[in-house]
Design a protein around this motif. Structure first.
Motif, mmCIF file in Angstrom:
data_model
loop_
_atom_site.group_PDB
_atom_site.id
_atom_site.type_symbol
_atom_site.label_atom_id
_atom_site.label_comp_id
_atom_site.label_asym_id
_atom_site.label_seq_id
_atom_site.Cartn_x
_atom_site.Cartn_y
_atom_site.Cartn_z
ATOM 1 N N UNK A 244 0.829 -1.204 0.000
ATOM 2 C CA UNK A 244 0.000 0.000 0.000
ATOM 3 C C UNK A 244 0.867 1.259 0.000
ATOM 4 N N UNK A 245 1.957 1.263 0.760
ATOM 5 C CA UNK A 245 2.869 2.416 0.774
ATOM 6 C C UNK A 245 3.506 2.602 -0.600
ATOM 7 N N UNK A 246 3.910 1.509 -1.234
ATOM 8 C CA UNK A 246 4.510 1.583 -2.563
ATOM 9 C C UNK A 246 3.508 2.148 -3.569
ATOM 10 N N UNK A 247 2.280 1.692 -3.500
ATOM 11 C CA UNK A 247 1.237 2.198 -4.396
ATOM 12 C C UNK A 247 1.013 3.687 -4.158
ATOM 13 N N UNK A 248 0.904 4.081 -2.894
ATOM 14 C CA UNK A 248 0.618 5.469 -2.545
ATOM 15 C C UNK A 248 1.741 6.409 -2.994
ATOM 16 N N UNK A 249 2.967 6.153 -2.541
ATOM 17 C CA UNK A 249 4.075 7.057 -2.861
ATOM 18 C C UNK A 249 4.479 6.984 -4.332
ATOM 19 N N UNK A 250 4.392 5.803 -4.914
ATOM 20 C CA UNK A 250 4.692 5.674 -6.332
ATOM 21 C C UNK A 250 3.710 6.449 -7.187
ATOM 22 N N UNK B 5 5.655 9.520 -8.089
ATOM 23 C CA UNK B 5 6.425 8.908 -9.159
ATOM 24 C C UNK B 5 7.675 8.192 -8.675
ATOM 25 N N UNK B 6 7.722 7.855 -7.386
ATOM 26 C CA UNK B 6 8.866 7.132 -6.852
ATOM 27 C C UNK B 6 8.865 5.712 -7.404
ATOM 28 N N UNK B 7 10.060 5.150 -7.615
ATOM 29 C CA UNK B 7 10.171 3.763 -8.054
ATOM 30 C C UNK B 7 10.823 2.942 -6.961
ATOM 31 N N UNK C 99 12.934 -2.546 0.267
ATOM 32 C CA UNK C 99 13.055 -2.080 -1.116
ATOM 33 C C UNK C 99 13.770 -0.735 -1.116
ATOM 34 N N UNK C 100 14.600 -0.521 -2.132
ATOM 35 C CA UNK C 100 15.199 0.783 -2.338
ATOM 36 C C UNK C 100 14.171 1.678 -3.003
ATOM 37 N N UNK C 101 14.204 2.966 -2.663
ATOM 38 C CA UNK C 101 13.316 3.950 -3.275
ATOM 39 C C UNK C 101 14.173 4.939 -4.048
ATOM 40 N N UNK C 102 13.789 5.191 -5.288
ATOM 41 C CA UNK C 102 14.441 6.226 -6.091
ATOM 42 C C UNK C 102 13.415 7.322 -6.316
ATOM 43 N N UNK C 103 13.808 8.538 -5.949
ATOM 44 C CA UNK C 103 12.947 9.690 -6.159
ATOM 45 C C UNK C 103 13.362 10.389 -7.461
#
Length: 135
Positions: A35-41, A45-47, A56-60
């Motif tokens: 859910x966090x990945x869906x929300x912030x992505x 547009x974070x991957x 997971x690594x996050x790239x902004x």
């Protein structure tokens, strides 16, 4: 300035230690990582790239975007979103924080050569400090 970190992602880079005492990472810890990945992505547009099954690594976006991580707490810790300050010495910084009125919430832990600690400022705000593995 930056070099690649880890063998699982081309998206995360090592840190130039001249950036000591600057914000160099952020972490989101949640018991609902999908859910966090869906929300912030979707919102920013974070991957996200898997590092290990629970992280997971996050790239902004942007050339100078601050990288981060998404931790699956599985309910074993509080949900959080914290910034991380790059430091030269985690233990010394913990001692200095306590001397300045802060508290060490989680003492230094090491994972794959990176040392991390969670601190509270005098007002009770949580943040992390970290030192990456030597280059």
């Amino acid at each position: 300035m930056a070099r690649r970190v880890g063998s699982r992602s081309d998206d995360i880079e090592e840190y130039d230690m001249t950036a000591v005492n600057g914000i160099g990472w952020f972490q989101i810890g949640t018991d609902q990582p999908a859910e966090a990945e869906r929300f912030y992505g979707g919102l920013f547009g974070w991957t996200f790239t898997e590092a290990v099954p629970t992280y997971k690594f996050i790239k902004t976006p942007g050339e100078d975007g601050i990288p981060g991580g998404l931790a699956d707490t599985s309910g074993g810790g509080p949900n959080h979103a914290v910034f991380s300050v790059l430091v030269a010495d985690v233990d010394a910084t913990c001692a200095a924080a306590e001397a300045a009125g802060g508290k060490v919430l989680v003492k230094r832990v090491a994972a794959e050569g990176t040392s991390i600690a969670h601190l509270l400022d005098p007002a009770g705000n949580q943040f992390q400090i970290f030192k990456p593995p030597a280059a």
